[in-house]
Design a protein around this motif. Sequence first.
Motif, PDB file in Angstrom:
ATOM      1  N   LEU A   2      46.504  42.468  48.303  1.00  0.00           N
ATOM      2  CA  LEU A   2      45.252  42.493  47.547  1.00  0.00           C
ATOM      3  C   LEU A   2      45.492  42.070  46.107  1.00  0.00           C
ATOM      4  N   GLN A   3      44.631  41.214  45.603  1.00  0.00           N
ATOM      5  CA  GLN A   3      44.655  40.801  44.202  1.00  0.00           C
ATOM      6  C   GLN A   3      43.272  41.023  43.604  1.00  0.00           C
ATOM      7  N   LEU A   4      43.257  41.462  42.352  1.00  0.00           N
ATOM      8  CA  LEU A   4      42.011  41.708  41.629  1.00  0.00           C
ATOM      9  C   LEU A   4      41.944  40.786  40.423  1.00  0.00           C
ATOM     10  N   VAL A   5      40.825  40.107  40.259  1.00  0.00           N
ATOM     11  CA  VAL A   5      40.641  39.204  39.134  1.00  0.00           C
ATOM     12  C   VAL A   5      39.372  39.610  38.385  1.00  0.00           C
ATOM     13  N   TRP A 108      45.693  47.066  40.801  1.00  0.00           N
ATOM     14  CA  TRP A 108      45.178  46.847  39.450  1.00  0.00           C
ATOM     15  C   TRP A 108      45.052  45.371  39.130  1.00  0.00           C
ATOM     16  N   GLY A 109      44.009  45.034  38.371  1.00  0.00           N
ATOM     17  CA  GLY A 109      43.887  43.703  37.821  1.00  0.00           C
ATOM     18  C   GLY A 109      44.702  43.553  36.552  1.00  0.00           C
ATOM     19  N   GLN A 110      44.658  42.364  35.978  1.00  0.00           N
ATOM     20  CA  GLN A 110      45.441  42.087  34.773  1.00  0.00           C
ATOM     21  C   GLN A 110      44.774  42.615  33.512  1.00  0.00           C
ATOM     22  N   GLY A 111      43.489  42.886  33.585  1.00  0.00           N
ATOM     23  CA  GLY A 111      42.767  43.411  32.427  1.00  0.00           C
ATOM     24  C   GLY A 111      42.005  42.332  31.679  1.00  0.00           C
ATOM     25  N   THR A 112      40.905  42.746  31.065  1.00  0.00           N
ATOM     26  CA  THR A 112      40.112  41.852  30.229  1.00  0.00           C
ATOM     27  C   THR A 112      39.741  42.579  28.941  1.00  0.00           C
ATOM     28  N   GLN A 113      39.879  41.894  27.826  1.00  0.00           N
ATOM     29  CA  GLN A 113      39.653  42.521  26.521  1.00  0.00           C
ATOM     30  C   GLN A 113      38.160  42.610  26.230  1.00  0.00           C
TER      31      GLN A 113
END
Length: 118
Positions: A2-5, A108-113
């Motif tokens: 699973l990947q989260l974007v 977990w995704g990579q995050g967005t600011q």
Amino acid sequence: QLQLVESGGGLAQPGGSLRLSCAASGTIFTMHSMGWYRQAPGKQRELVATVTSGGSTNYADSVKGRFTISRGNAKNTVYLQMNSLKPEDTAVYYCSADAFSSYRGDYWGQGTQVTVSS
């Protein structure tokens, strides 16, 4: 696996709005819940909101009445509508999933600011 974007972060003025999106991809056997967490500089990662596969939602007290989490028509997407933003909402926002993909657990995704400033 699973990947989260995530997408949709950026700069907003106090009182403004932003909408975050998250899409899950890969081989997913079961998606139990999806959600959003955030981490501000010098602070621990904290829950923002979650939504279960059955549609039950949970919010941090600090965002109740201002943020809304929802699932997309595509089963493995989740959104976070953020209204009445405050400077203290500034953080990196992470999409999360409690699922069974290559393992049973949290992804977990990579995050967005998200920055709230005038």
